[in-house]
Design a protein around this motif. Sequence first.
Motif, PDB file in Angstrom:
ATOM      1  N   THR A  35     -39.429  17.424   5.010  1.00 51.59           N
ATOM      2  CA  THR A  35     -39.311  17.150   3.589  1.00 51.59           C
ATOM      3  C   THR A  35     -37.853  17.162   3.155  1.00 51.59           C
ATOM      4  OG1 THR A  35     -41.427  18.255   3.254  1.00 51.59           O
ATOM      5  CG2 THR A  35     -40.082  17.862   1.302  1.00 51.59           C
ATOM      6  N   VAL A  36     -37.455  16.128   2.418  1.00 55.85           N
ATOM      7  CA  VAL A  36     -36.107  16.047   1.893  1.00 55.85           C
ATOM      8  C   VAL A  36     -36.179  16.370   0.417  1.00 55.85           C
ATOM      9  CG1 VAL A  36     -34.163  14.502   1.453  1.00 55.85           C
ATOM     10  CG2 VAL A  36     -35.475  14.290   3.555  1.00 55.85           C
ATOM     11  N   ARG A  41     -30.419  17.068  -2.818  1.00 54.44           N
ATOM     12  CA  ARG A  41     -29.889  17.579  -1.553  1.00 54.44           C
ATOM     13  C   ARG A  41     -29.859  16.540  -0.436  1.00 54.44           C
ATOM     14  NH1 ARG A  41     -33.219  23.082  -2.082  1.00 54.44           N
ATOM     15  NH2 ARG A  41     -32.098  23.873  -3.874  1.00 54.44           N
ATOM     16  N   THR A  42     -29.696  15.287  -0.779  1.00 51.15           N
ATOM     17  CA  THR A  42     -29.581  14.281   0.259  1.00 51.15           C
ATOM     18  C   THR A  42     -28.112  14.076   0.596  1.00 51.15           C
ATOM     19  OG1 THR A  42     -29.577  12.530  -1.406  1.00 51.15           O
ATOM     20  CG2 THR A  42     -31.693  13.056  -0.396  1.00 51.15           C
ATOM     21  N   ALA A  43     -27.825  13.887   1.866  1.00 51.23           N
ATOM     22  CA  ALA A  43     -26.437  13.724   2.304  1.00 51.23           C
ATOM     23  C   ALA A  43     -25.877  12.374   1.854  1.00 51.23           C
ATOM     24  CB  ALA A  43     -26.356  13.838   3.815  1.00 51.23           C
TER      25      ALA A  43
END
Length: 188
Positions: A35-36, A41-43
């Motif tokens: 789970t992202v 909080r994604t790069a």
Amino acid sequence: MSAFAEYTRNIRDAVTSIFEGMAVTASHFVRKPYTVQYPDRTAVRVQDTLPFRYRGILEVDLEICTGCLACERACPIDCIVITCDKDPKTKAMNISQFDIDIAKCMYCGLCSEPCPTGSIHHTTEFEGADFSLESLIRRFVKDPIVAYKPKKGPETDPRIAPLLSRGMHFLDQWAQPGGEKPAAEEAE
């Protein structure tokens, strides 16, 4: 095989399959989660990870829209509404309404294909959630505007004009009576 042996084999198979299932479940406790946490909080931005031909929410560039109504006619579910009228004095098209109902749109891309100028196109925007259906209608025209009128022919483009004149030169030579196919010009 006796009934007792078959009974114990069934119990053993049931207990084995329960432990196999529990082992799979337990393995998820020690794995890294898939789970992202979106979008914080994604790069990398999600829009940067989308494929090149991704069809997101529609956008219209009214500076190059000709008001030809091709996109409205091509839409199978009538989510595009365009109102145009021709000015009798200047014979220019005036666009007074250009609305796209995002709630109805099925992102098929049939509207962007027949557009002669490419003014209607899909973006990488995909977040269309809202509290009311009325707010999902995108209104692109605030005040009536004059539609774009493109110049006719490729000779108006300065990049194409030299190629066109060179090609016409070859055609004129070839079309002469008794003329032969012209030899390729030497590189200068």
